[in-house]
Design a protein around this motif. Structure first.
Motif: not given
Length: 455
Positions: A8, A216, A219, A276
């Motif tokens: 992430h 995107e 993520n 996003s």
């Protein structure tokens, strides 16, 4: 260098053509990348000047000019190769690509096509990424070259292909994401591939778009756009030296700026980030310590006036017809005609018997007004009287809740009395106020407005 980074926290870093123009520039990019361990994916444009040369070759040219263009591409790339400590292997790879470019340019001289153009132009990004990986290897960095075409699936609209985001997400998860834990991955902006495996390109600003799309799909926590300007300014500093950097700007504001001509970001770049909610940082690879602009979903206390954007090479069409009066269907017929001729309308204002609309020719590779073919004008003339004004410029004031604020007209138009304003669009969007002026007045209009509103 083999760091475990939480998925992430992945940052995607994109570097434009001037940032990878030569050996020293590429090394500055390497410094930027290695200063942030969260950067795991790097997206590169072609070295500055290479894409323009490849486009010229794709358009077909005589053998002497073709030779000059090929020699210049070779010079730009070999100037980087020759600075490497051990250039033998990469020299062979670059030479093979140059031979492919020469072969394709010979084919283009016989018959051009959009598909051939995309294949030829793609070599700019393929070469720059190979060279950058080699520079990182010489720094003992675990870096891996990745062909973005294996994940960037698009339709077959060559020259301006549309990505298949669902396919991109699946392929990125399976093919790209696992590699980020093992190495710093270097890939290409701007290019993709369609269902049959043929190379496509994403159009103007495609490298920024690539970075945002991959961000995107991964993520990512952030997308960094590194260029030759340290951020987004209140207007183009080349037009107004007193322009000020905007430290933080909302997606909606930045998209408006880009739409109306600010070169720092392409409007489509922001779409995946907006979807996003991924922040986009814009900074200068030449001076990373200078900071930059963060583009995010919203900002605290956004100002009434944010920035000025300028778009040149606009064409104004004024259509006059008494049959418009109290009649239905006239506008629909006008737009049907324009659609049949693949002409996109930018701004429009109407009165009872007149319609004024603008056509943006900025992206055209030919002269201003080239979209207005004789066939189009003939068809429009059968419906109404047509007046054409070329070499116009669109000035856009970007702001917040402009249509709800009092006194905006006075602050803006009060200082523009010396200028001829041909068209005004106000109220359709709360983020912009647009007006059309003669091209020769454009810079002076921007300078006058900037002094009054921002200085």
């Amino acid at each position: 260098m083999n760091q475990e980074v939480p998925q992430h926290a992945v940052v995607v870093a994109k570097f434009g053509g001037t940032s990878v123009a030569d050996f020293d520039a590429m090394n500055r990019c390497a410094d930027v990348v290695l200063s942030n361990p969260n950067v795991r994916l790097v997206v590169l444009s072609a070295s500055s000047g290479v894409t323009n040369l490849l486009v010229a070759l794709a358009e077909g040219c005589e053998i002497e000019q073709r030779t000059r263009h090929l020699d210049e591409v070779r010079r730009i790339q070999y100037a980087i190769v020759d600075r490497l400590t051990n250039p033998t292997i990469i020299r062979d790879e670059i030479n093979n690509m140059l031979e492919s470019i020469a072969r394709l340019s010979e084919a283009a001289a016989l018959a051009t096509s959009a598909a051939l153009t995309d294949e030829l132009v793609s070599y700019g990004e393929l070469m720059s990424t190979l060279l950058f990986v080699e520079i990182l290897h010489e720094r003992d960095v675990t870096a891996e070259w990745f062909d973005v075409r294996s994940v960037m699936r698009t339709d077959d609209h060559f020259g301006r292909a549309t990505p298949d985001c669902a396919a991109l997400a699946e392929l990125t998860t399976n093919l790209l994401k696992p590699r980020l834990q093992q190495a710093l991955v270097i890939t290409q902006g701007f290019i993709g591939s369609e269902a049959k495996g043929r190379t496509t390109t994403l159009g103007r600003g495609g490298s920024d778009y690539t970075a945002a799309l991959l961000g995107e799909a991964l993520n990512a926590s952030q997308v960094d756009i590194w260029t030759d300007v340290p951020g987004i300014y209140t207007t183009d500093p080349r037009v107004v030296p007193a322009a000020k950097r905007i430290d933080e700007i909302a997606f909606a504001e930045a998209a408006e700026m880009a739409t109306f001509g600010a070169k720092i970001l392409h409007p489509a770049t922001l779409l995946p980030a907006v979807r996003s909610n991924i922040p986009v940082f814009v900074g200068s690879s030449k001076d990373p310590a200078a900071g930059g602009t963060m583009v995010c979903s919203s900002t605290a206390n956004p100002p009434l006036f944010r920035a000025l954007a300028l778009r040149r090479k606009q064409t104004l069409l004024v259509l006059h017809s008494l049959s418009m009066l109290h009649a239905r269907g006239f506008l629909a017929e006008v737009f049907n005609i324009l659609a049949r001729h693949n002409v996109s309308v930018d701004l429009i204002t109407t009165s009872e018997v007149n319609v004024a609309l603008t056509i943006d020719t900025t992206g055209s590779t030919t002269t201003s007004g080239s979209h207005l073919t004789s066939a189009l004008l003939t068809e429009l003339s059968a419906l109404c009287t047509v007046e054409v004004e070329e070499d116009m410029a669109l000035v856009a004031l970007i702001g917040n809740k402009l249509s709800q604020a009092r006194g905006v007209g006075k602050e803006v138009f009060g200082v523009l009395e010396p200028f001829n304003i041909r068209m005004i669009c106000y109220g359709a969007s709360s983020f912009n106020l647009c007006f059309l002026v003669p091209g020769q007045d454009a810079e002076k209009v921007v300078q006058t407005l900037h002094q009054n509103l921002f200085e």
